[in-house]
Design a protein around this motif. Structure first.
Motif, PDB file in Angstrom:
ATOM      1  N   TRP A  76       7.428  78.223  66.572  1.00  0.00           N
ATOM      2  CA  TRP A  76       6.463  77.178  66.913  1.00  0.00           C
ATOM      3  C   TRP A  76       6.054  76.391  65.669  1.00  0.00           C
ATOM      4  O   TRP A  76       5.957  75.152  65.709  1.00  0.00           O
ATOM      5  CB  TRP A  76       5.241  77.808  67.568  1.00  0.00           C
ATOM      6  N   LEU A  77       5.821  77.095  64.557  1.00  0.00           N
ATOM      7  CA  LEU A  77       5.473  76.408  63.320  1.00  0.00           C
ATOM      8  C   LEU A  77       6.625  75.530  62.845  1.00  0.00           C
ATOM      9  O   LEU A  77       6.399  74.405  62.376  1.00  0.00           O
ATOM     10  CB  LEU A  77       5.111  77.435  62.241  1.00  0.00           C
ATOM     11  N   TRP A  78       7.855  76.040  62.955  1.00  0.00           N
ATOM     12  CA  TRP A  78       9.008  75.227  62.562  1.00  0.00           C
ATOM     13  C   TRP A  78       9.096  73.977  63.420  1.00  0.00           C
ATOM     14  O   TRP A  78       9.374  72.874  62.914  1.00  0.00           O
ATOM     15  CB  TRP A  78      10.287  76.049  62.708  1.00  0.00           C
ATOM     16  N   LEU A  79       8.861  74.150  64.712  1.00  0.00           N
ATOM     17  CA  LEU A  79       8.921  73.006  65.619  1.00  0.00           C
ATOM     18  C   LEU A  79       7.856  71.976  65.296  1.00  0.00           C
ATOM     19  O   LEU A  79       8.104  70.758  65.362  1.00  0.00           O
ATOM     20  CB  LEU A  79       8.756  73.505  67.059  1.00  0.00           C
ATOM     21  N   ARG A  80       6.668  72.451  64.917  1.00  0.00           N
ATOM     22  CA  ARG A  80       5.600  71.512  64.561  1.00  0.00           C
ATOM     23  C   ARG A  80       5.951  70.732  63.297  1.00  0.00           C
ATOM     24  O   ARG A  80       5.638  69.547  63.181  1.00  0.00           O
ATOM     25  CB  ARG A  80       4.288  72.276  64.353  1.00  0.00           C
ATOM     26  N   THR A  81       6.590  71.380  62.334  1.00  0.00           N
ATOM     27  CA  THR A  81       6.932  70.687  61.090  1.00  0.00           C
ATOM     28  C   THR A  81       8.056  69.676  61.277  1.00  0.00           C
ATOM     29  O   THR A  81       8.146  68.715  60.511  1.00  0.00           O
ATOM     30  CB  THR A  81       7.344  71.698  60.018  1.00  0.00           C
ATOM     31  N   ARG A  82       8.916  69.882  62.285  1.00  0.00           N
ATOM     32  CA  ARG A  82      10.016  68.948  62.505  1.00  0.00           C
ATOM     33  C   ARG A  82       9.754  67.950  63.613  1.00  0.00           C
ATOM     34  O   ARG A  82      10.591  67.083  63.861  1.00  0.00           O
ATOM     35  CB  ARG A  82      11.294  69.735  62.862  1.00  0.00           C
ATOM     36  N   SER A  83       8.630  68.087  64.290  1.00  0.00           N
ATOM     37  CA  SER A  83       8.387  67.215  65.442  1.00  0.00           C
ATOM     38  C   SER A  83       8.250  65.747  65.040  1.00  0.00           C
ATOM     39  O   SER A  83       8.638  64.856  65.797  1.00  0.00           O
ATOM     40  CB  SER A  83       7.118  67.676  66.184  1.00  0.00           C
ATOM     41  N   GLU A  84       7.699  65.475  63.856  1.00  0.00           N
ATOM     42  CA  GLU A  84       7.516  64.087  63.441  1.00  0.00           C
ATOM     43  C   GLU A  84       8.848  63.369  63.265  1.00  0.00           C
ATOM     44  O   GLU A  84       8.923  62.160  63.409  1.00  0.00           O
ATOM     45  CB  GLU A  84       6.725  64.046  62.127  1.00  0.00           C
ATOM     46  N   ASP A  85       9.909  64.102  62.949  1.00  0.00           N
ATOM     47  CA  ASP A  85      11.212  63.470  62.753  1.00  0.00           C
ATOM     48  C   ASP A  85      11.895  63.122  64.065  1.00  0.00           C
ATOM     49  O   ASP A  85      12.847  62.336  64.071  1.00  0.00           O
ATOM     50  CB  ASP A  85      12.137  64.410  61.966  1.00  0.00           C
ATOM     51  N   TYR A  86      11.411  63.703  65.192  1.00  0.00           N
ATOM     52  CA  TYR A  86      12.105  63.503  66.460  1.00  0.00           C
ATOM     53  C   TYR A  86      11.199  63.037  67.587  1.00  0.00           C
ATOM     54  O   TYR A  86      11.665  62.782  68.693  1.00  0.00           O
ATOM     55  CB  TYR A  86      12.780  64.817  66.902  1.00  0.00           C
ATOM     56  N   ALA A  87       9.903  62.949  67.330  1.00  0.00           N
ATOM     57  CA  ALA A  87       8.989  62.581  68.413  1.00  0.00           C
ATOM     58  C   ALA A  87       9.081  61.112  68.761  1.00  0.00           C
ATOM     59  O   ALA A  87       9.007  60.730  69.922  1.00  0.00           O
ATOM     60  CB  ALA A  87       7.551  62.948  68.029  1.00  0.00           C
ATOM     61  N   ASP A  88       9.223  60.255  67.765  1.00  0.00           N
ATOM     62  CA  ASP A  88       9.223  58.812  67.998  1.00  0.00           C
ATOM     63  C   ASP A  88      10.643  58.361  68.274  1.00  0.00           C
ATOM     64  O   ASP A  88      11.365  57.912  67.396  1.00  0.00           O
ATOM     65  CB  ASP A  88       8.651  58.089  66.783  1.00  0.00           C
ATOM     66  N   VAL A  89      11.065  58.500  69.549  1.00  0.00           N
ATOM     67  CA  VAL A  89      12.436  58.147  69.925  1.00  0.00           C
ATOM     68  C   VAL A  89      12.397  57.228  71.122  1.00  0.00           C
ATOM     69  O   VAL A  89      11.440  57.159  71.872  1.00  0.00           O
ATOM     70  CB  VAL A  89      13.264  59.404  70.270  1.00  0.00           C
ATOM     71  N   SER A  90      13.474  56.517  71.284  1.00  0.00           N
ATOM     72  CA  SER A  90      13.624  55.676  72.462  1.00  0.00           C
ATOM     73  C   SER A  90      14.368  56.440  73.536  1.00  0.00           C
ATOM     74  O   SER A  90      14.900  57.514  73.311  1.00  0.00           O
ATOM     75  CB  SER A  90      14.389  54.397  72.084  1.00  0.00           C
ATOM     76  N   VAL A  91      14.465  55.859  74.695  1.00  0.00           N
ATOM     77  CA  VAL A  91      15.159  56.530  75.790  1.00  0.00           C
ATOM     78  C   VAL A  91      16.639  56.625  75.511  1.00  0.00           C
ATOM     79  O   VAL A  91      17.328  57.544  75.933  1.00  0.00           O
ATOM     80  CB  VAL A  91      14.892  55.782  77.110  1.00  0.00           C
ATOM     81  N   ASP A  92      17.194  55.688  74.743  1.00  0.00           N
ATOM     82  CA  ASP A  92      18.623  55.704  74.466  1.00  0.00           C
ATOM     83  C   ASP A  92      19.013  56.822  73.505  1.00  0.00           C
ATOM     84  O   ASP A  92      20.128  57.330  73.582  1.00  0.00           O
ATOM     85  CB  ASP A  92      19.051  54.343  73.899  1.00  0.00           C
ATOM     86  N   LEU A  93      18.098  57.164  72.539  1.00  0.00           N
ATOM     87  CA  LEU A  93      18.350  58.278  71.621  1.00  0.00           C
ATOM     88  C   LEU A  93      19.666  58.127  70.871  1.00  0.00           C
ATOM     89  O   LEU A  93      20.660  58.769  71.168  1.00  0.00           O
ATOM     90  CB  LEU A  93      18.343  59.619  72.384  1.00  0.00           C
ATOM     91  N   ASP A  94      19.650  57.251  69.891  1.00  0.00           N
ATOM     92  CA  ASP A  94      20.877  56.995  69.134  1.00  0.00           C
ATOM     93  C   ASP A  94      21.249  58.160  68.227  1.00  0.00           C
ATOM     94  O   ASP A  94      22.409  58.386  67.939  1.00  0.00           O
ATOM     95  CB  ASP A  94      20.700  55.705  68.310  1.00  0.00           C
ATOM     96  N   CYS A  95      20.259  58.978  67.681  1.00  0.00           N
ATOM     97  CA  CYS A  95      20.576  60.043  66.735  1.00  0.00           C
ATOM     98  C   CYS A  95      20.766  61.391  67.414  1.00  0.00           C
ATOM     99  O   CYS A  95      20.119  61.687  68.421  1.00  0.00           O
ATOM    100  CB  CYS A  95      19.478  60.176  65.677  1.00  0.00           C
ATOM    101  N   PRO A  96      21.536  61.507  67.063  1.00  0.00           N
ATOM    102  CA  PRO A  96      21.784  62.731  67.728  1.00  0.00           C
ATOM    103  C   PRO A  96      21.010  64.046  67.257  1.00  0.00           C
ATOM    104  O   PRO A  96      20.149  63.890  66.489  1.00  0.00           O
ATOM    105  CB  PRO A  96      23.212  63.049  67.276  1.00  0.00           C
TER     106      PRO A  96
END
Length: 257
Positions: A76-96
């Motif tokens: 859970w702590l790991w997920l919280r630290t990485r959430s900022e890198d993946y939270a702001d995404v569009s529906v298309d999701l270009d990055c994999p």
């Protein structure tokens, strides 16, 4: 189950896994998490022992339960630290032992020095019977000695196998968790961050909770290692009932049981 063409879970997992392996070190991060998890298990076992929980099998089982809870918290702590890198995404999701065989003492008569051949013949028969009994006792003693030596060798070997099983199961769990780290982290990010972000934009999108994903992917190796360790603790307690730890069992073996 509704399907949204612009969000396919398995494709997003593949894309994020590739990004994780390219931009970070997921296996090294998992190794750190599992190491902290193992340390928490040792600390929990130590605390339980000094709290009066002396049954090894039960204490090991409880320590694994505590360590698994710690592992989930670390995820859970790991997920919280990485959430900022993946939270702001569009529906298309270009990055994999050695044998105690005895040899019979033989007596033989050579004739009646005191007169009477019949007495000599009777003495010969008794001597033959004594010889057979002595040889029989010697054979039984050899067999018992061999069995005792085999038992003295088998018990330390059995204890070594139990400890080896405990170590092997723990290292197997470590290898599995580290090897599958990229896929696990990718699934956690999809279910814990991307799905939640998309759900706020697309009402009705079916999502999974990250805890469900973590439990599905990690519960089995933890349960297998816990079962083997607990069973080994139970077997060692049968051999050395006064032992409260593996160190006590090893001391018991060195003292000859």
């Amino acid at each position: 189950m509704k399907v949204f063409p612009k969000f396919q879970r398995h494709l997003e997992i593949r894309r994020i896994r590739s990004k994780l392996e390219r931009n970070s070190f997921p296996r090294l991060q998992m190794l750190l998490l599992v190491s902290l998890t193992g340390a928490s298990g040792f600390v929990a076992s130590f605390i339980f022992l000094h709290a009066g929980l002396i049954e090894m099998w039960l204490r090991y089982l409880a320590a694994f339960a505590v360590s698994y809870l710690v592992f989930l918290v670390l995820l859970w702590l790991w997920l919280r630290t990485r959430s900022e890198d993946y939270a702001d995404v569009s529906v298309d999701l270009d990055c994999p032992s050695s044998g105690s065989g005895g040899s019979g003492t033989c007596y033989s008569g050579k004739g009646g020095d005191f007169g009477g051949g019949g007495a000599s013949g009777s003495f010969d028969m008794q001597s033959e019977n004594l010889l057979l009994i002595g040889e029989s006792e010697g054979s039984v003693g050899d067999v018992l000695g061999t069995v005792a030596e085999a038992e003295e060798f088998a018990i330390p070997l059995f204890i070594a196998l139990l400890i080896g099983a405990m170590v092997f199961s723990s290292f197997f769990m470590l290898y599995y968790m580290v090897y599958s780290a990229p896929a696990l982290f990718a699934e956690l990010l999809v279910d814990g961050v991307l799905s939640a972000s998309l759900y706020r934009r697309l009402r009705g999108l079916e999502t999974r909770h990250w805890l469900e994903t973590a439990f599905r992917q990690t519960a089995m190796p933890f349960a297998l290692a816990a079962a083997i360790t607990s069973a080994s603790g139970w077997a060692m307690a049968l051999y050395a009932p006064e032992a409260h730890s593996i160190g006590d069992v090893i001391v018991h073996v060195r003292q000859g049981g």
